[in-house]
Design a protein around this motif. Structure first.
Motif, PDB file in Angstrom:
ATOM      1  N   VAL A  31       0.906  -1.408   0.086  1.00 27.56           N
ATOM      2  CA  VAL A  31      -0.220   0.007  -0.136  1.00 27.56           C
ATOM      3  C   VAL A  31       1.156   0.843   0.263  1.00 27.56           C
ATOM      4  N   ALA A  32       1.024   2.193  -0.485  1.00 19.60           N
ATOM      5  CA  ALA A  32       1.150   3.663  -1.095  1.00 19.60           C
ATOM      6  C   ALA A  32       1.666   3.885   0.457  1.00 19.60           C
ATOM      7  N   ASP A  33       2.587   4.543   0.763  1.00 18.08           N
ATOM      8  CA  ASP A  33       2.566   5.374   1.754  1.00 18.08           C
ATOM      9  C   ASP A  33       2.050   6.229   3.347  1.00 18.08           C
ATOM     10  N   ASN A  34       1.633   7.196   1.757  1.00 16.15           N
ATOM     11  CA  ASN A  34       1.062   8.042   2.229  1.00 16.15           C
ATOM     12  C   ASN A  34      -0.507   7.552   2.700  1.00 16.15           C
ATOM     13  N   LEU A  35      -0.938   6.280   2.350  1.00 13.16           N
ATOM     14  CA  LEU A  35      -2.467   6.084   2.624  1.00 13.16           C
ATOM     15  C   LEU A  35      -2.212   5.201   3.658  1.00 13.16           C
ATOM     16  N   VAL A  36      -0.850   4.937   4.254  1.00 13.83           N
ATOM     17  CA  VAL A  36      -0.284   3.825   4.971  1.00 13.83           C
ATOM     18  C   VAL A  36      -0.930   5.313   6.057  1.00 13.83           C
ATOM     19  N   ILE A  37      -0.096   6.386   6.431  1.00 17.29           N
ATOM     20  CA  ILE A  37       0.685   6.919   7.348  1.00 17.29           C
ATOM     21  C   ILE A  37      -1.062   8.116   7.755  1.00 17.29           C
ATOM     22  N   LYS A  38      -2.470   8.373   6.701  1.00 16.74           N
ATOM     23  CA  LYS A  38      -2.948   8.703   7.090  1.00 16.74           C
ATOM     24  C   LYS A  38      -3.846   7.416   7.863  1.00 16.74           C
ATOM     25  N   VAL A  39      -3.274   6.076   7.346  1.00 10.49           N
ATOM     26  CA  VAL A  39      -5.016   5.050   8.272  1.00 10.49           C
ATOM     27  C   VAL A  39      -4.543   5.577  10.113  1.00 10.49           C
ATOM     28  N   LEU A  40      -2.693   5.732  10.163  1.00  9.61           N
ATOM     29  CA  LEU A  40      -1.918   5.173  10.948  1.00  9.61           C
ATOM     30  C   LEU A  40      -2.125   6.916  11.963  1.00  9.61           C
ATOM     31  N   LEU A  41      -2.299   7.653  11.245  1.00 11.38           N
ATOM     32  CA  LEU A  41      -2.533   9.084  11.892  1.00 11.38           C
ATOM     33  C   LEU A  41      -4.069   8.738  12.283  1.00 11.38           C
ATOM     34  N   CYS A  42      -4.694   8.956  11.884  1.00 10.11           N
ATOM     35  CA  CYS A  42      -6.393   8.615  12.347  1.00 10.11           C
ATOM     36  C   CYS A  42      -6.900   7.293  13.128  1.00 10.11           C
ATOM     37  N   ARG A  43      -5.531   6.498  14.277  1.00  5.81           N
ATOM     38  CA  ARG A  43      -6.013   6.303  14.514  1.00  5.81           C
ATOM     39  C   ARG A  43      -5.212   6.209  15.914  1.00  5.81           C
ATOM     40  N   LEU A  44      -3.793   6.235  15.734  1.00  7.24           N
ATOM     41  CA  LEU A  44      -3.300   6.842  16.837  1.00  7.24           C
ATOM     42  C   LEU A  44      -3.537   8.164  17.162  1.00  7.24           C
ATOM     43  N   ASN A  45      -4.111   9.306  16.356  1.00 14.00           N
ATOM     44  CA  ASN A  45      -4.350  10.295  17.238  1.00 14.00           C
ATOM     45  C   ASN A  45      -6.203  10.285  18.227  1.00 14.00           C
ATOM     46  N   SER A  46      -6.424   8.948  18.295  1.00 12.47           N
ATOM     47  CA  SER A  46      -7.687   8.546  18.612  1.00 12.47           C
ATOM     48  C   SER A  46      -7.947   9.097  20.115  1.00 12.47           C
ATOM     49  N   LEU A  47      -8.844   8.765  20.793  1.00  6.79           N
ATOM     50  CA  LEU A  47      -8.828   9.400  21.798  1.00  6.79           C
ATOM     51  C   LEU A  47      -8.313   8.294  23.060  1.00  6.79           C
ATOM     52  N   ASP A  48      -8.458   6.784  22.961  1.00 10.53           N
ATOM     53  CA  ASP A  48      -8.127   5.834  23.322  1.00 10.53           C
ATOM     54  C   ASP A  48      -6.456   5.727  23.365  1.00 10.53           C
TER      55      ASP A  48
END
Length: 498
Positions: free
Chosen positions: A327-344
């Motif tokens: 998977v393209a790096d920019n797409l992976v980073i978007k998914v990771l940012l969304c998860r790691l920036n979550s409240l939990d």
């Protein structure tokens, strides 16, 4: 921090900055200094305290009964750490101090030296520029609860307290063979450490007060005072058995004093596990998540969940997974940012594995603000990886994929005959995947200066305990303290602000 959004969340960069620059410990030291010294000019006092910049220098007390070896260990520590040594003998022979003259007067008249006089002499010595810049190692001090309390009242608080202990019979026997070099102060022993140099032999003498009766009397006095010392230094105290070779005792002491002490600073773990396929990243992440409640973030699983959720980002990722392409790096980073920036993840911390796989991904991860505070590289050889992966098997009848020809065979011959090997676990495929990992990941480790390397070719629980020790303890700092040139301080902040 955006004051318009509720609930207010502290950005992770603030926690990283505070941990890296030890802001919590600095504030704790400043508050402790104010409470202990109660200066008339608090601002000037705090400025002077910050200018000392000596939080990382050694502040060590070596305690123990007579003949436990504390003098030798203290001398070796001072040579290793390049710090001044402080003992009662050194304090009483200090020609530059007026207090040493008072101490000698008490000694000549054979009167008991007041505790407060010893405390003032120690405080004066610790205000010297050498002790400020290099730290200090106190040998046999404090030896009573009264002296320990007097030092604490002056803000003299050691970071590490090492107590050497051994059986009284061993100590009496050891003390009878003690000899001292009159020129260097080095301690030798007729049985354990007799010098081979004839020149040194000429300088040796039997110290006073080492007879069996004198030693027994001093041991009795030590045992009477030790419970009070234990109450004063219960938390930073480390007991080490002195009934072993001196080199082994010194090795244990050095390891202890070079390890940073536990801190009460708030800590949100952000852990990155890196390593080749088969090194156990997924297992260690699951163990950490299970024990500490950390969010287990598997990059590959996140991408599959994004596709299953049928979001716009998932639609962009789906063709990559369908065709078997990375998977393209920019797409992976978007998914990771969304998860790691979550409240939990902000509240409980996270452990990430499966990303980054190469140096470019690691740099991209740092650029977007995904910065772990613990990085572990699980190392494994090619032969061990093949042994772990190429012998895995799945039972198509039960759907269980937990069997291994060597480590966990099927429970019956019938089950063994129907086992199948996943095409991804074929030896040639594993070799190709591992070789690609080592080729692409060669520069990742250099991007994380505090990374910890672990040998993953051992029991999984041993690996977990190693990771756990670095997670709950502060990362070790450099054991070398370099003196700095600065104006000499004028008052008590020198003594101790730990």
């Amino acid at each position: 921090m955006d004051a318009t959004n509720r609930p207010l969340q502290i950005p992770p960069q603030m926690g990283l900055y505070a941990e890296k620059n030890r802001l919590f410990q600095t504030m704790q030291a400043m508050l402790g200094g104010l409470l202990i010294h109660r200066p008339e000019e608090p601002i000037s006092f705090l400025i002077e305290l910050l200018q000392l910049d000596n939080d990382d220098v050694p502040k060590i007390c070596i305690l123990g009964p007579p003949a436990s070896g504390k003098t030798t260990i203290a001398m070796w520590l001072c040579k290793q750490l390049m710090t001044p040594q402080i003992s009662r003998e050194i304090l009483s022979s200090n020609l530059k101090s007026l207090l040493s003259g008072k101490i000698k007067e008490y000694q000549k008249s054979q009167q008991e030296i007041p505790v407060q006089l010893w405390a003032e002499a120690i405080e004066e010595e610790l205000r010297s520029e050498e002790c400020i810049e290099r730290g200090w190692v106190m040998e046999g001090i404090p030896d009573t609860r009264e002296l320990a309390r007097a030092l604490q009242d002056k803000g003299i608080i050691p970071r590490h307290v090492v107590v050497l202990h051994a059986a009284d019979t061993v100590l009496i026997e050891r003390n009878l063979g003690k000899r001292v070099d009159v020129f260097t102060g080095e301690v030798y022993h007729t049985t354990f450490d007799w010098p081979s140099d004839e020149g040194i032999l000429k300088h040796l003498k039997t110290p006073e007060g080492i007879s069996e009766v004198d030693t027994a009397r001093r041991l009795l006095e030590y045992h009477r005072n030790f419970p009070g010392i234990l109450q004063s230094f219960e938390k930073p105290m480390k007991l080490i058995n002195a009934d072993q070779p001196c080199a082994d005792v010194f090795s244990q002491v050095l390891t202890h004093v070079q390890a940073p002490p536990r801190t009460t600073a708030p800590f949100s773990p952000r852990i990155l596990l890196c390593g080749p396929p088969g090194c156990g990243k997924s297992l260690q992440a699951a163990l950490l998540s299970q024990k500490y409640g950390i969010i287990n973030v598997c990059c590959g699983q996140l991408l599959k969940e994004a596709v299953a959720s049928e979001t716009k980002l998932g639609e962009l990722i789906k063709p990559f997974l369908s065709d078997g392409w990375p998977v393209a790096d920019n797409l992976v980073i978007k998914v990771l940012l969304c998860r790691l920036n979550s409240l939990d993840c902000h509240r409980r911390g996270w452990v990430l594995h499966g990303f980054p796989r190469d140096e470019d991904q690691a740099r991209l991860m740092k650029n977007v603000g995904i910065i772990p505070n613990r990085v572990f590289f699980l190392n494994l050889t090619m032969d061990t990886i093949l042994e772990r992966l190429a012998y895995r098997a799945v039972d198509p009848a039960t759907g269980k994929g937990e069997y291994h020809t060597l480590y966990k065979p099927a429970p019956s011959k019938k089950a063994h005959r129907r086992l199948l090997t996943n095409p991804k676990d074929v030896e040639e495929h594993v070799k190709t995947k591992v070789e690609m990992y080592f080729r692409l990941s060669s520069g990742i480790e250099g991007l994380f200066e505090d990374a910890v390397t672990i040998n993953a070719d051992q029991d999984p629980q041993s690996v977990f305990e190693y990771i756990e020790s670095y997670m709950v303890n502060p990362l070790p700092s450099s054991p070398t303290w370099k003196p700095r040139s600065r104006p000499r301080a004028s008052s008590n902040p020198v003594a101790g602000s730990s």
